[in-house]
Structure formats: C-alpha cells, structure tokens
Scaffold this active site. Sequence first.
Site, PDB file in Angstrom:
ATOM      1  N   ARG A 150       4.185  -8.463  -8.487  1.00 46.86           N
ATOM      2  CA  ARG A 150       4.195  -9.560  -7.528  1.00 46.86           C
ATOM      3  C   ARG A 150       3.824 -10.867  -8.239  1.00 46.86           C
ATOM      4  NH1 ARG A 150       0.910  -6.518  -2.695  1.00 46.86           N
ATOM      5  NH2 ARG A 150      -0.003  -5.381  -4.435  1.00 46.86           N
ATOM      6  N   CYS A 206      -2.817 -11.470  -5.854  1.00 45.82           N
ATOM      7  CA  CYS A 206      -4.007 -12.117  -5.287  1.00 45.82           C
ATOM      8  C   CYS A 206      -4.124 -13.608  -5.586  1.00 45.82           C
ATOM      9  CB  CYS A 206      -5.253 -11.382  -5.765  1.00 45.82           C
ATOM     10  SG  CYS A 206      -5.357  -9.732  -5.058  1.00 45.82           S
ATOM     11  N   LYS A 222     -10.060  -5.376  -9.745  1.00 49.88           N
ATOM     12  CA  LYS A 222      -8.925  -5.897 -10.517  1.00 49.88           C
ATOM     13  C   LYS A 222      -7.978  -4.745 -10.776  1.00 49.88           C
ATOM     14  CE  LYS A 222     -11.585  -7.062 -14.046  1.00 49.88           C
ATOM     15  NZ  LYS A 222     -12.892  -6.650 -13.531  1.00 49.88           N
ATOM     16  N   GLY A 238      -0.320 -14.595 -12.331  1.00 45.99           N
ATOM     17  CA  GLY A 238       0.534 -14.089 -11.246  1.00 45.99           C
ATOM     18  C   GLY A 238      -0.241 -13.055 -10.470  1.00 45.99           C
TER      19      GLY A 238
HETATM   20  N1  LIG Z   1      -4.156  -5.577  -5.057  1.00 43.81           N
HETATM   21  C1  LIG Z   1      -5.311  -6.128  -5.400  1.00 43.81           C
HETATM   22  O1  LIG Z   1      -5.649  -6.213  -6.582  1.00 43.81           O
HETATM   23  C2  LIG Z   1      -6.252  -6.634  -4.355  1.00 43.81           C
HETATM   24  C3  LIG Z   1      -7.587  -6.926  -4.716  1.00 43.81           C
HETATM   25  C4  LIG Z   1      -8.451  -7.393  -3.738  1.00 43.81           C
HETATM   26  C5  LIG Z   1      -7.999  -7.590  -2.446  1.00 43.81           C
HETATM   27  N2  LIG Z   1      -6.699  -7.325  -2.136  1.00 43.81           N
HETATM   28  C6  LIG Z   1      -6.280  -7.504  -0.727  1.00 43.81           C
HETATM   29  O2  LIG Z   1      -6.254  -6.226  -0.110  1.00 43.81           O
HETATM   30  C7  LIG Z   1      -5.168  -6.156   0.830  1.00 43.81           C
HETATM   31  C8  LIG Z   1      -4.257  -4.999   0.476  1.00 43.81           C
HETATM   32  O3  LIG Z   1      -3.647  -5.279  -0.767  1.00 43.81           O
HETATM   33  P1  LIG Z   1      -2.829  -4.174  -1.579  1.00 43.81           P
HETATM   34  O4  LIG Z   1      -2.494  -4.787  -2.882  1.00 43.81           O
HETATM   35  O5  LIG Z   1      -3.573  -2.900  -1.541  1.00 43.81           O
HETATM   36  O6  LIG Z   1      -1.516  -4.055  -0.649  1.00 43.81           O
HETATM   37  P2  LIG Z   1      -0.367  -2.938  -0.729  1.00 43.81           P
HETATM   38  O7  LIG Z   1       0.857  -3.616  -0.234  1.00 43.81           O
HETATM   39  O8  LIG Z   1      -0.384  -2.275  -2.060  1.00 43.81           O
HETATM   40  O9  LIG Z   1      -0.828  -1.831   0.342  1.00 43.81           O
HETATM   41  C9  LIG Z   1      -0.828  -2.012   1.727  1.00 43.81           C
HETATM   42  C10 LIG Z   1      -0.452  -0.689   2.368  1.00 43.81           C
HETATM   43  O10 LIG Z   1      -0.636  -0.783   3.772  1.00 43.81           O
HETATM   44  C11 LIG Z   1       0.365  -0.015   4.401  1.00 43.81           C
HETATM   45  N3  LIG Z   1       0.446  -0.413   5.816  1.00 43.81           N
HETATM   46  C12 LIG Z   1       0.913  -1.578   6.334  1.00 43.81           C
HETATM   47  N4  LIG Z   1       0.774  -1.587   7.669  1.00 43.81           N
HETATM   48  C13 LIG Z   1       0.181  -0.419   8.013  1.00 43.81           C
HETATM   49  C14 LIG Z   1      -0.225   0.181   9.243  1.00 43.81           C
HETATM   50  N5  LIG Z   1      -0.071  -0.456  10.406  1.00 43.81           N
HETATM   51  N6  LIG Z   1      -0.770   1.411   9.204  1.00 43.81           N
HETATM   52  C15 LIG Z   1      -0.930   2.089   8.058  1.00 43.81           C
HETATM   53  N7  LIG Z   1      -0.565   1.575   6.860  1.00 43.81           N
HETATM   54  C16 LIG Z   1      -0.014   0.333   6.831  1.00 43.81           C
HETATM   55  C17 LIG Z   1       1.607  -0.274   3.577  1.00 43.81           C
HETATM   56  O11 LIG Z   1       2.595   0.708   3.745  1.00 43.81           O
HETATM   57  C18 LIG Z   1       1.012  -0.285   2.150  1.00 43.81           C
HETATM   58  O12 LIG Z   1       1.062   1.000   1.561  1.00 43.81           O
HETATM   59  C19 LIG Z   1      -4.498  -7.525   0.785  1.00 43.81           C
HETATM   60  O13 LIG Z   1      -5.042  -8.328   1.786  1.00 43.81           O
HETATM   61  C20 LIG Z   1      -4.882  -8.055  -0.579  1.00 43.81           C
HETATM   62  O14 LIG Z   1      -4.901  -9.447  -0.619  1.00 43.81           O
HETATM   63  C21 LIG Z   1      -5.827  -6.833  -3.047  1.00 43.81           C
END
Ligand SMILES: NC(=O)c1ccc[n+]([C@@H]2O[C@H](COP(=O)([O-])OP(=O)(O)OC[C@H]3O[C@@H](n4cnc5c(N)ncnc54)[C@H](O)[C@@H]3O)[C@@H](O)[C@H]2O)c1
Length: 442
Positions: A333, A265, A156, A262
């Site tokens: 988001r 996720c 989280k 919101g």
């Molecule tokens: N944020 C959360 O709380 C959370 C919790 C559990 C799961 N998730 C899942 O985890 C995944 C990532 O979420 P997030 O919140 O960390 O996203 P985010 O947008 O914060 O981070 C993604 C990162 O990936 C980078 N990126 C994109 N394409 C790339 C590539 N080809 N090579 C290298 N870097 C690249 C982007 O620049 C960005 O910094 C999503 O699928 C999300 O649903 C998120």
Amino acid sequence: MRVAVIGTGYVGLVAGTCFADAGHTVYCVDNDPTKIEGLKKGVLPIYEPGLDVLVERSVKEGRLFFTTSTPDAVKESEIVFLAVGTPPNEDGTSNLQYLRAASEEVGAAMEAAKTGHRIVVNKSTVPIGSHKTVAGWIAAKTSQPVDVVSNPEFLKEGDALDDFLKPERVVIGTHKKEIYEKMVELYAPFVRQGNPIIWMDPISAEITKYACNSFLATRISFMNELSHLCDATGGDVEAIRKGMATDSRIGKHFLYAGAGYGGSCFPKDVQALLHTGRNLNVDLSIIDAAEEANARQKQVLVKKVKAHFGSDLKGKTFAVLGVAFKPNTDDIREAPALTIMEELLKAGAKVRTFDPVAMEHGKKILEDRVTWTESMYDAADGADAMLLVTEWNEFKNPDLDKLGKKLKGRVIFDGRNIYDPKVMKAKGFTYFGIGRGNANLG
Ligand SMILES: NC(=O)c1ccc[n+]([C@@H]2O[C@H](COP(=O)([O-])OP(=O)(O)OC[C@H]3O[C@@H](n4cnc5c(N)ncnc54)[C@H](O)[C@@H]3O)[C@@H](O)[C@H]2O)c1
C-alpha cells in the site's frame, strides 16, 4: 480472558495471535471466508516473520479460533477488539464504512444473545472522537451496556510480533478506572519488564496514534529534504545522519533519507490528521510540509534516472528491486516502488522487477506491464540500470561481479543508501545515492 478480534488483517491477526500466545482465549473474525478457511488450514493471509509458528501453536493448544461469525465471537468474549481497515477516501478523510459495519454487527450480536456488558476496544486507527461514534453505532443496535475504549496500535509490519509481545508502551483511552484495570489485566503478560500502560482519556489516545505517525513521517521528510541540500552542496546525508543520531536528544530512529515513505499507515494517517486540522481550522503546517515533501521524494529516483539518461527513456530497461513499501512485509500500500515503476513506464522505459514476497500483490496492480523476475540478478539481466527501492536483506550484499555481468549499463540508483559508494566505484559501477554528495572521497 476471552477476547474477540473483528478483522483478521495485519493488526487483527497479530493482536489475536499474541493475546492467544499469552494465554487468553481468542476468536479472530473476518468477513472474508477465504481468509478464514485458509487460516483454519494454517495458511496465513499476510507475510509477517514468525507469525505462522505462533498461530500454529495457539491453534493446536486450543486458545485461538478463526471464524466468519461475529455473533459467535461476541457471545463468547468479554472484550471485543475492532481491527478492521480504515483506508483513506479520495479527499484524505478516513473511510469508516468497515468500522461502522463491524460496530453495528457487534451491537446486533450483543442484542441477539443478550450478552450483558461488553468492552469494545477500538484498535483501528480512527479519526479523533471515533470512540463516541462507535459507541453510538453499537447503541443503535442494542440496549446491552457497552464501554468503548481507544487502544491504538503501534506495531510495525515486519517487526510486528516483537512490537506486540514486548510493547514499549500500551495506550489505553477510557474515562473509567474499572475498564482501564480490565485492559491492564489483558495486557499484563506483555509488560512484565515494566514498560508502561499509559492511561489517558479516549481523545488523547486517538490523537497519540496520529501524533506518533506524523512525527515519524516528519523526521523522514526532514532527512529527505536535507539529502537535497547534500546533493546541491556535496554533503553526505549518511555522515550527517550519524552526526545527528548520536545526539541523545535526537536519537537514531527514522533518520534515513530514501525514496520516500509509504505503507498503510504514514500516508493515510498524516492525510487524515491534516484533514481534521483543516476542518477545525487548526494550522498543522509542519505535518503538511512533511506530506508534501514525501510526495516529491517519491519522484526523486526517477528524477535522478532522467538526469542521467535524459527524460525520454524509450529503449531503456530498468531493474527495480523491491515492491513492498519496506522490507519484511508483503504490504504494497502506497509503496514508493509502485510510483517509481509507473513513472518509468510513462517515460517509455521497460521495467524488470523482483521482490522476495510482495510480487503477488504487485501483479494485481502492475499486471504484465512490467516483467516479474526470479531474483535480483534476473531483474538486472540486460538492464541499463538498477534502482534499489526496498532494502531487503538479500539485496544488501550482492555478488557485485555477478551483478556487473548482468547489468548492461553498470549504473545503480540506490534509493535507500544501502551500498558503499566507494565500493561501487571501485567495482566500476556508476553510483547514485540519495544525498551522498562527497561520499566518494577518501
Ligand atoms: N498495518 C499496520 O501496520 C497498522 C499498524 C497500526 C495500526 N493500523 C490500523 O489498524 C487497522 C487495521 O489495519 P490492517 O493493516 O490490519 O488492515 P487489513 O486491511 O490488513 O485488515 C482488515 C481486515 O478486516 C476485515 N474486515 C473488514 N470488515 C469486517 C467486518 N465487518 N467483519 C469482519 N472482518 C472485517 C477485512 O476482511 C480484513 O481482513 C487500520 O485502521 C490501520 O490504520 C495498522
């Protein structure tokens, strides 16, 4: 072990840093050079309590590296995590363009360096069956052997370090025992107290992630609908929450009525699961209802404002406290505060807002259509009413005399039920909570 993490956002940076903290050698990759340059100088791209200390320590001790080069990271690592974003498309499906690009880059890197076998771990939240899709994208670029594992992330934002360092469970989706055992070796430092590493097939692992988020979203929507019943009947949803939460069959988490959920996720994962259900002709009506209830709930505070002030809000000014979708994060988001501020502006009102860490992100969306202020008191200065939307700690115990002097209208709409209606009344505020009916009694 040597680990690459592709995507250094909320999940990738936390996962990479925690693996490094546990003694593994980690290469965190991002294709945004500004993020990587910043990280190399100790500037974090996200706000997450405590993360800066861990990053600094692991970098200093030579276990955590930041790079824009997927080939370098993949060459050095036996396990490669994919932690890129999977944002929603307009129709609610997951946008897999980043996952595809990252998978293909990993495949190409394996081919160029003739790396031999790699375990590629899908940590992004992905549509059911994506382990096969990812394996296909990689295989199209390389003849090197690869196993794709589903390892959904349950952290989280705001509590991410604790969640990752002491996970309640780790879910590993793979058909192969030897791959599962490698993953157990990787996660062993985090489960010393005996929390389980649950081995299952990849499809079940992918569904588990959606199931958890959809179930939690449903609990919130259930409470939000009960809050309407309380508003209509005089019940107090906070009393009811306590009455429910003490039932061990129900438990105490995610039972808070509020201004809607919101974040990056819940909304997107619920939508994606609903889309999958529709595609497969599977009825997910409970989750569908939870999603619809949440869309309505994001309007509830503004409805209460209009019920009090009338639907034309021209000439009125509102202080909106909190922009982030929840406390302890700068993530905005799908934040309810954005919907609420847009609705207030649409009705002709002026908005003054404050958030301890999320204002920079907020400015990119709302620009100068609202006034960005320095504190909750500054936001309240001259306003007709205050809307509490994100329950940051610093908003919980305000100096009510000071607030009362600033807030012209002495009206408070408490979108997270953090204030005591009796105290508010005693201090001369007109107070509206979410489903607080008879909370003024006694
Ligand atoms: N944020 C959360 O709380 C959370 C919790 C559990 C799961 N998730 C899942 O985890 C995944 C990532 O979420 P997030 O919140 O960390 O996203 P985010 O947008 O914060 O981070 C993604 C990162 O990936 C980078 N990126 C994109 N394409 C790339 C590539 N080809 N090579 C290298 N870097 C690249 C982007 O620049 C960005 O910094 C999503 O699928 C999300 O649903 C998120």
